[in-house]
Design an enzyme around this catalytic site. Structure first.
Site, PDB file in Angstrom:
ATOM      1  N   GLN A  53     -30.716  19.700  -4.213  1.00  0.00           N
ATOM      2  CA  GLN A  53     -30.270  18.638  -5.122  1.00  0.00           C
ATOM      3  C   GLN A  53     -28.847  18.202  -4.801  1.00  0.00           C
ATOM      4  OE1 GLN A  53     -31.932  21.301  -8.600  1.00  0.00           O
ATOM      5  NE2 GLN A  53     -31.117  19.441  -9.491  1.00  0.00           N
ATOM      6  N   ARG A  92     -32.919  23.218 -16.006  1.00  0.00           N
ATOM      7  CA  ARG A  92     -32.935  22.032 -16.865  1.00  0.00           C
ATOM      8  C   ARG A  92     -32.367  22.313 -18.261  1.00  0.00           C
ATOM      9  NH1 ARG A  92     -38.399  18.406 -17.103  1.00  0.00           N
ATOM     10  NH2 ARG A  92     -37.483  16.419 -17.677  1.00  0.00           N
ATOM     11  N   GLU A 141     -33.124  15.702 -19.883  1.00  0.00           N
ATOM     12  CA  GLU A 141     -32.923  17.006 -20.501  1.00  0.00           C
ATOM     13  C   GLU A 141     -33.059  17.043 -22.022  1.00  0.00           C
ATOM     14  OE1 GLU A 141     -29.915  19.346 -17.528  1.00  0.00           O
ATOM     15  OE2 GLU A 141     -29.074  17.677 -18.646  1.00  0.00           O
TER      16      GLU A 141
END
Length: 546
Positions: free
Chosen positions: A8, A151, A492
């Site tokens: 990421q 997350r 989220e």
């Protein structure tokens, strides 16, 4: 050194490889096409694999590919951080908060280099106003593996802690938990514990709207009647609100938009990583909208450190909107540059315009970098709000349960793509169900080694864990002037509201304990596994009578 990594964070992976090889960063090219999910575990841990591959390739002078064996991957990557909160609360007889004194502990494993504990305090109030806060953070070192982000790494535990406090207040005062929550919700204009005002706050209205549309009062009465006539089956319902601050601090992404003169087709290279959040679809839509062209002539390229250098990690729910903002600025600059040529033509097609711009020596490529737009480092750009009602049915004898219905109302601003955003809400909520209900993590008490390193022991939510009746609504007519194209983040916040399922199951256990005159307060931590729920019902064979 060409690196294709499942990461990421290209910039961090590039630095790791550069450091390991002892070469300038400019000699390391990192490319990511897409990820099959990530959720934070591929922020930093991917660097271990990338560095190992790069070092081996450097020594052997040949391509190297490494896929971790499943159990090794589970043990190496690390888990979510475990938290503990000790608290003292002062409130009125009606449950109105007066003051909260709290110490929050975070288990960092044997090395505390990725602890999100500071972020907990931005979410510890959730949607509730209290005049007086005293919160002390403490990071704890243990013999467990190093933990990592996942997350909603700080918001989910922070919101769960204050929701558990609301549960405790309700039990001590013998009040309805939903009523206590509603009593303490923020009003517009009040300030948060970090002394930030809330000029826009619709959490009370959202809660009222959901309670009306979901018929919560009537369903509570029906559940009460059901529990009175059923000894070994119980139902429970819980309402959990959420206030989720979205900050742009320290975040920067760039984008390059190229128009190809030959046929007018367009390519986009942006700094975000596609990992299932629909970022490539959204940036392509923004480009098509701003330039007034069909979506099917736009291609989104793989992100690389060559075209998108120095970009921030993809995460925190902000990447999609900020990459869209970068693309929007690119397109606006291109439109302005092409406008004089278009003014001299009579109703040109897009391809004709692109070709004429090429002849007129107009640069058809544009790069733009979005860098910390909007706010100061410690101030949210805006808040997302939502509220969830979860209803469950529980078997007292086995601890098994069904999630019968979920009603979720979420303020997504003016959604860029409602189909993507509804899917994100659904996915986040179900992922949260795993966090709160099924994903039990166990360690060897002597060595600290992870024991739940396979699907035999570690249980993420599956098809039958999904709510039977799943009702997602995005708030209508609620544009967000502080967001990109009036939108709000969606990655989220909905996960944090999934704790409503745990509290609904707690209602069931309370109903079972009430039948045996043992309805006293008990803490219920996540994950509330089947065996834990069964044990809390305090069932024994002497109760098995007709």
């Amino acid at each position: 050194m060409d690196v294709e990594a499942a990461t990421q964070w290209l910039d961090a992976t590039q630095k790791v490889v550069s450091n390991v090889l002892g070469v300038p960063i400019s000699r390391v090219n990192v490319t990511v096409k897409r990820l099959g999910g990530a959720y934070g575990s591929k922020l930093t841990r991917s660097g271990i694999v990338a560095a190992g591959c790069a070092l081996t390739a450097h020594i052997m002078n040949r391509p190297v590919k490494l896929n971790l064996e499943f159990h090794t991957n589970m043990r190496m990557v690390g888990r979510r951080f475990a938290y503990r909160a000790d608290y003292t609360v002062g409130c009125t007889d009606q449950g109105k908060l007066n003051g909260i004194k709290m110490t929050v502990y975070s288990d960092s494993g044997y090395l505390g280099n990725e602890d999100p504990l500071n972020g907990v305090f931005g979410h510890i109030d959730n949607g509730y106003f209290c005049d007086n806060w005293n919160v002390t953070p403490k990071t704890v070192r243990t013999n467990k593996p190093v933990n990592t982000f996942c997350r909603a790494p700080d918001s989910a535990p922070g919101i769960f802690i204050i929701e558990s406090v609301m549960e405790h207040i309700s039990k001590e005062l013998n009040l309805d938990p939903t009523s206590v929550r509603v009593l303490n919700l923020y009003n517009k204009g009040q300030t948060t514990p970090s002394n930030r005002p809330l000029p826009y706050c619709n959490i009370r209205q959202l809660t009222t709207d959901l309670m009306t549309s979901a018929g919560i009062t009537q369903r509570q009465d029906s559940i009460k009647a059901f529990n009175q006539v059923n000894r070994w089956k119980k139902k429970g319902l819980s309402v959990v609100p959420a206030k989720f601050g979205i900050a742009y601090a320290y975040i920067h992404y760039n984008a390059i938009v190229n128009i190809y003169a030959w046929d007018g087709s367009i390519s986009i290279a942006h700094g975000g990583v596609e990992m299932g959040q629909g970022i490539n679809t959204k940036v392509a839509q923004v480009c098509a909208f701003e330039l007034g062209v069909p979506l099917d002539i736009i291609t989104v390229k793989s992100v690389t450190t060559t075209s998108n250098a120095n970009d921030f990690a993809s995460g925190g729910s902000t990447t999609s909107e900020l990459c869209c903002l970068a693309v929007l600025n690119c397109c606006q600059a291109l439109k302005e540059r092409m406008a004089p040529v278009k003014a001299k033509m009579k109703n040109p097609t897009w391809t004709q315009l692109a070709q004429m711009c090429q002849h007129a020596k107009v640069d058809l490529s544009e790069r733009y970098c979005v860098y910390e737009p909007g706010k100061a480092a410690d101030e949210p750009q805006y808040n997302s709000y939502g509220v969830t009602c979860t209803e469950v049915e529980f078997d007292v004898l086995t601890g098994q349960y069904l999630i019968n219905r979920v009603d979720l109302l979420y303020d997504c601003g003016e959604s860029m793509n409602p189909m993507i955003d509804v899917g994100q809400v659904e996915g986040a909520f179900v992922m949260g169900l795993g966090y709160w209900l099924t994903e039990q993590v166990k360690f060897d008490p002597q060595s600290g080694r992870l024991l739940t390193d396979s699907t035999w022991e570690y249980k993420p939510p599956m098809a039958k864990d999904i709510p039977i009746d799943f009702r997602i609504q995005l708030l209508k007519n609620a544009p967000n002037p502080k967001g990109v194209l009036r939108s709000k983040a969606v990655g989220e916040p909905p996960l944090c509201m999934s704790s409503s399922a745990l509290f609904a199951l707690k209602r069931c256990v309370e109903a079972a304990r009430k039948d045996i005159q043992k309805d006293t307060f008990f803490p219920l931590d996540g994950p509330a596994s089947v065996d834990k729920l069964c044990d809390l019902c305090l069932t024994d064979p002497s109760q098995f009578v007709i």
